[in-house]
Scaffold this motif. Structure first.
Motif, PDB file in Angstrom:
ATOM      1  N   VAL A  81      23.944  22.744  17.169  1.00 25.81           N
ATOM      2  CA  VAL A  81      24.265  22.105  15.889  1.00 25.81           C
ATOM      3  C   VAL A  81      24.597  20.642  16.135  1.00 25.81           C
ATOM      4  O   VAL A  81      25.568  20.322  16.828  1.00 25.81           O
ATOM      5  CB  VAL A  81      25.459  22.809  15.205  1.00 25.81           C
ATOM      6  N   ALA A  82      23.803  19.746  15.568  1.00 30.87           N
ATOM      7  CA  ALA A  82      24.004  18.314  15.790  1.00 30.87           C
ATOM      8  C   ALA A  82      24.769  17.662  14.653  1.00 30.87           C
ATOM      9  O   ALA A  82      25.535  16.710  14.870  1.00 30.87           O
ATOM     10  CB  ALA A  82      22.657  17.617  15.973  1.00 30.87           C
ATOM     11  N   GLU A  83      24.609  18.148  13.435  1.00 30.33           N
ATOM     12  CA  GLU A  83      25.276  17.553  12.276  1.00 30.33           C
ATOM     13  C   GLU A  83      26.547  18.355  11.970  1.00 30.33           C
ATOM     14  O   GLU A  83      26.484  19.485  11.488  1.00 30.33           O
ATOM     15  CB  GLU A  83      24.341  17.564  11.063  1.00 30.33           C
ATOM     16  N   THR A  84      27.679  17.753  12.266  1.00 26.02           N
ATOM     17  CA  THR A  84      28.950  18.476  12.116  1.00 26.02           C
ATOM     18  C   THR A  84      29.967  17.748  11.237  1.00 26.02           C
ATOM     19  O   THR A  84      31.101  18.196  11.105  1.00 26.02           O
ATOM     20  CB  THR A  84      29.594  18.702  13.498  1.00 26.02           C
ATOM     21  N   ASP A  85      29.569  16.627  10.638  1.00 31.80           N
ATOM     22  CA  ASP A  85      30.534  15.811   9.896  1.00 31.80           C
ATOM     23  C   ASP A  85      31.273  16.603   8.816  1.00 31.80           C
ATOM     24  O   ASP A  85      32.485  16.425   8.620  1.00 31.80           O
ATOM     25  CB  ASP A  85      29.831  14.611   9.251  1.00 31.80           C
ATOM     26  N   GLU A  86      30.553  17.483   8.103  1.00 32.24           N
ATOM     27  CA  GLU A  86      31.192  18.207   7.006  1.00 32.24           C
ATOM     28  C   GLU A  86      32.202  19.242   7.500  1.00 32.24           C
ATOM     29  O   GLU A  86      33.021  19.731   6.727  1.00 32.24           O
ATOM     30  CB  GLU A  86      30.133  18.914   6.147  1.00 32.24           C
ATOM     31  N   TRP A  87      32.165  19.560   8.795  1.00 32.76           N
ATOM     32  CA  TRP A  87      33.079  20.548   9.349  1.00 32.76           C
ATOM     33  C   TRP A  87      34.222  19.909  10.149  1.00 32.76           C
ATOM     34  O   TRP A  87      34.921  20.595  10.893  1.00 32.76           O
ATOM     35  CB  TRP A  87      32.316  21.538  10.238  1.00 32.76           C
ATOM     36  N   ILE A  88      34.402  18.602   9.994  1.00 31.29           N
ATOM     37  CA  ILE A  88      35.515  17.897  10.635  1.00 31.29           C
ATOM     38  C   ILE A  88      36.434  17.357   9.556  1.00 31.29           C
ATOM     39  O   ILE A  88      35.994  16.618   8.663  1.00 31.29           O
ATOM     40  CB  ILE A  88      35.008  16.732  11.516  1.00 31.29           C
ATOM     41  N   VAL A  89      37.711  17.709   9.627  1.00 29.68           N
ATOM     42  CA  VAL A  89      38.689  17.232   8.650  1.00 29.68           C
ATOM     43  C   VAL A  89      39.854  16.591   9.386  1.00 29.68           C
ATOM     44  O   VAL A  89      40.474  17.212  10.251  1.00 29.68           O
ATOM     45  CB  VAL A  89      39.202  18.376   7.754  1.00 29.68           C
ATOM     46  N   ASN A  90      40.146  15.350   9.033  1.00 30.46           N
ATOM     47  CA  ASN A  90      41.259  14.612   9.633  1.00 30.46           C
ATOM     48  C   ASN A  90      42.448  14.599   8.685  1.00 30.46           C
ATOM     49  O   ASN A  90      42.324  14.164   7.538  1.00 30.46           O
ATOM     50  CB  ASN A  90      40.852  13.180   9.937  1.00 30.46           C
ATOM     51  N   THR A  91      43.580  15.095   9.170  1.00 27.80           N
ATOM     52  CA  THR A  91      44.808  15.022   8.377  1.00 27.80           C
ATOM     53  C   THR A  91      45.919  14.495   9.295  1.00 27.80           C
ATOM     54  O   THR A  91      45.809  13.407   9.811  1.00 27.80           O
ATOM     55  CB  THR A  91      45.177  16.388   7.768  1.00 27.80           C
ATOM     56  N   ILE A  92      46.979  15.274   9.510  1.00 28.04           N
ATOM     57  CA  ILE A  92      48.053  14.894  10.428  1.00 28.04           C
ATOM     58  C   ILE A  92      48.438  16.106  11.271  1.00 28.04           C
ATOM     59  O   ILE A  92      48.189  17.252  10.892  1.00 28.04           O
ATOM     60  CB  ILE A  92      49.297  14.358   9.677  1.00 28.04           C
ATOM     61  N   PHE A  93      49.086  15.828  12.418  1.00 31.96           N
ATOM     62  CA  PHE A  93      49.406  16.886  13.379  1.00 31.96           C
ATOM     63  C   PHE A  93      50.672  17.651  12.984  1.00 31.96           C
ATOM     64  O   PHE A  93      51.673  17.647  13.701  1.00 31.96           O
ATOM     65  CB  PHE A  93      49.598  16.292  14.778  1.00 31.96           C
ATOM     66  N   THR A  94      50.637  18.324  11.848  1.00 32.46           N
ATOM     67  CA  THR A  94      51.776  19.118  11.384  1.00 32.46           C
ATOM     68  C   THR A  94      51.262  20.431  10.818  1.00 32.46           C
ATOM     69  O   THR A  94      50.052  20.618  10.633  1.00 32.46           O
ATOM     70  CB  THR A  94      52.564  18.379  10.284  1.00 32.46           C
ATOM     71  N   VAL A  95      52.189  21.338  10.515  1.00 32.08           N
ATOM     72  CA  VAL A  95      51.811  22.591   9.866  1.00 32.08           C
ATOM     73  C   VAL A  95      51.127  22.297   8.535  1.00 32.08           C
ATOM     74  O   VAL A  95      50.081  22.877   8.196  1.00 32.08           O
ATOM     75  CB  VAL A  95      53.052  23.478   9.656  1.00 32.08           C
ATOM     76  N   GLU A  96      51.711  21.371   7.782  1.00 31.08           N
ATOM     77  CA  GLU A  96      51.145  21.033   6.475  1.00 31.08           C
ATOM     78  C   GLU A  96      49.765  20.400   6.609  1.00 31.08           C
ATOM     79  O   GLU A  96      48.860  20.662   5.806  1.00 31.08           O
ATOM     80  CB  GLU A  96      52.088  20.082   5.735  1.00 31.08           C
ATOM     81  N   GLY A  97      49.600  19.568   7.648  1.00 32.24           N
ATOM     82  CA  GLY A  97      48.300  18.967   7.885  1.00 32.24           C
ATOM     83  C   GLY A  97      47.250  20.001   8.240  1.00 32.24           C
ATOM     84  O   GLY A  97      46.103  19.934   7.778  1.00 32.24           O
ATOM     85  N   GLY A  98      47.630  20.973   9.049  1.00 28.06           N
ATOM     86  CA  GLY A  98      46.706  22.045   9.399  1.00 28.06           C
ATOM     87  C   GLY A  98      46.336  22.899   8.208  1.00 28.06           C
ATOM     88  O   GLY A  98      45.176  23.317   8.049  1.00 28.06           O
ATOM     89  N   GLU A  99      47.322  23.155   7.351  1.00 29.07           N
ATOM     90  CA  GLU A  99      47.064  23.949   6.149  1.00 29.07           C
ATOM     91  C   GLU A  99      46.080  23.236   5.224  1.00 29.07           C
ATOM     92  O   GLU A  99      45.123  23.836   4.716  1.00 29.07           O
ATOM     93  CB  GLU A  99      48.379  24.218   5.423  1.00 29.07           C
ATOM     94  N   ALA A 100      46.313  21.941   5.000  1.00 29.93           N
ATOM     95  CA  ALA A 100      45.437  21.168   4.117  1.00 29.93           C
ATOM     96  C   ALA A 100      44.015  21.105   4.665  1.00 29.93           C
ATOM     97  O   ALA A 100      43.038  21.269   3.922  1.00 29.93           O
ATOM     98  CB  ALA A 100      46.002  19.761   3.937  1.00 29.93           C
ATOM     99  N   ALA A 101      43.892  20.880   5.979  1.00 33.18           N
ATOM    100  CA  ALA A 101      42.563  20.807   6.588  1.00 33.18           C
ATOM    101  C   ALA A 101      41.848  22.150   6.506  1.00 33.18           C
ATOM    102  O   ALA A 101      40.652  22.222   6.208  1.00 33.18           O
ATOM    103  CB  ALA A 101      42.688  20.364   8.046  1.00 33.18           C
TER     104      ALA A 101
END
Length: 341
Positions: A213-233
């Motif tokens: 798989v070469a096109e992965t942009d839609e499967w990368i989500v940047n938030t913050i390194f916290t529980v809440e950030g992981g939940e949102a992502a």
């Protein structure tokens, strides 16, 4: 415990006689340096307090600046660094960064005022690709030994100690691909940080190598390194059909598990989640977390050794020392469910 029993334990551990142990503990002459050190090492291994005469001399203060204490991986680094410095006669002065609190430069100024012999930075501004790294050059220019953990700043003449974030995400993707997952998402922190840049690179490599798989942009989500950030992502990745999620930290992975459960999904039966760090207690969350272990102890020991070598004039390698992480498989990852194939 009776003194005789303690002597017997120490003697057995050191491989010497009880009489020799007694001579060392009482500071008597006639004991070879290697034997004396074996007795001291036995005291440390068995957890006995050294007599005052056997304790290392106090050599001064070392600054220790860590990103925060909310993420359990940073106290883990701090504990090993502080304990190792104490064994060598140094006292660590801890500065923990937090939003709205004292910033890294202010902590550095406070440490310099206290006359520290060196500073260890853990995930500081050297990990921010957009930060001004001249602050570190100014420290080295004045002859202050520094070591920087987890991050890299070009042009800074110092020792860097890092975990192989690229290799870590390759391991994570390979594990999930082996379990049959193809729609694998990545939940990480802000794009400007060096560890995020490297984790993203490792994820892309893994997806290309193991799944083609070469096109992965839609499967990368940047938030913050916290529980809440992981939940949102995770919510966004689940909306995009991901059946497995690689997370940039264990805290983010806990948030991803929470997001899945809020939707009635089971982990790992419906969604697999993998973290990064292997922070303390991750084996005891529900479900026990599959993660990529950062070799905290080994990294911290090398960081301290490098700093002490600089302080003592021996010199340490002014380059980046990269440590290979380890995949720890527990119960938060599993085969792709038949309904998702």
């Amino acid at each position: 415990m009776p003194v005789t029993m303690r002597l017997a334990d120490i003697a057995a551990q050191a491989g010497v006689s009880e009489a020799t142990v007694s001579r060392v503990l009482n500071g008597r002459q006639g004991v070879a340096p290697a034997t004396r050190q074996a007795v001291i090492d036995a005291l440390d291994v068995l957890g006995y307090d050294r007599p005052a005469r056997l304790r290392p001399p106090r050599n001064g203060l070392i600054g220790l600046i860590v990103a925060e204490l909310d993420n359990p991986i940073f106290p883990a680094f701090a504990q090993v660094i502080e304990n190792t410095l104490a064994v060598h006669g140094y006292t660590a002065v801890l500065g923990a960064l937090a939003p709205g609190g004292i910033n890294e430069d202010d902590y550095t100024d406070l440490l310099l005022e206290r006359g520290v012999s060196g500073i260890v930075f853990v995930s500081g501004l050297h990990a921010d690709s957009q930060a001004d790294h001249g602050r570190y050059k100014r420290l080295t220019d004045r002859g202050l030994p520094i070591v920087l953990i987890n991050g890299y700043a070009e042009g800074v003449d110092a020792t860097f100690v890092s975990s192989d974030e690229v290799g870590a995400m390759e391991l994570a993707v390979a594990h999930l691909a082996h379990l049959g997952h193809r729609r694998i998402g990545l939940a990480v922190g802000q794009e400007r940080f060096v560890p995020v840049i490297r984790k993203t690179e490792g994820y892309r490599r893994g997806m290309a190598e193991h799944l083609g798989v070469a096109e992965t942009d839609e499967w990368i989500v940047n938030t913050i390194f916290t529980v809440e950030g992981g939940e949102a992502a995770a919510k966004r990745l689940l909306d995009r059909g991901c059946t497995a999620i690689c997370c940039g930290s264990d805290l983010m992975a806990i948030g991803a598990i929470r997001a899945a459960r809020q939707r009635g999904l089971r982990v790992p039966e419906d969604v697999s989640v993998i973290g990064f760090d292997d922070s303390p207690l991750m084996a005891y969350v529900d479900p026990p977390l599959t993660t990529v272990r950062q070799p905290v102890r080994e990294m911290a020991l090398v960081a301290v050794r490098s700093l002490l070598d600089e302080i003592q004039g021996v010199g340490a390698p002014h380059t980046e020392l990269v440590f290979r992480p380890e995949l720890v498989v527990r119960s938060s990852t599993g085969p792709l469910g038949s309904a998702d194939q």
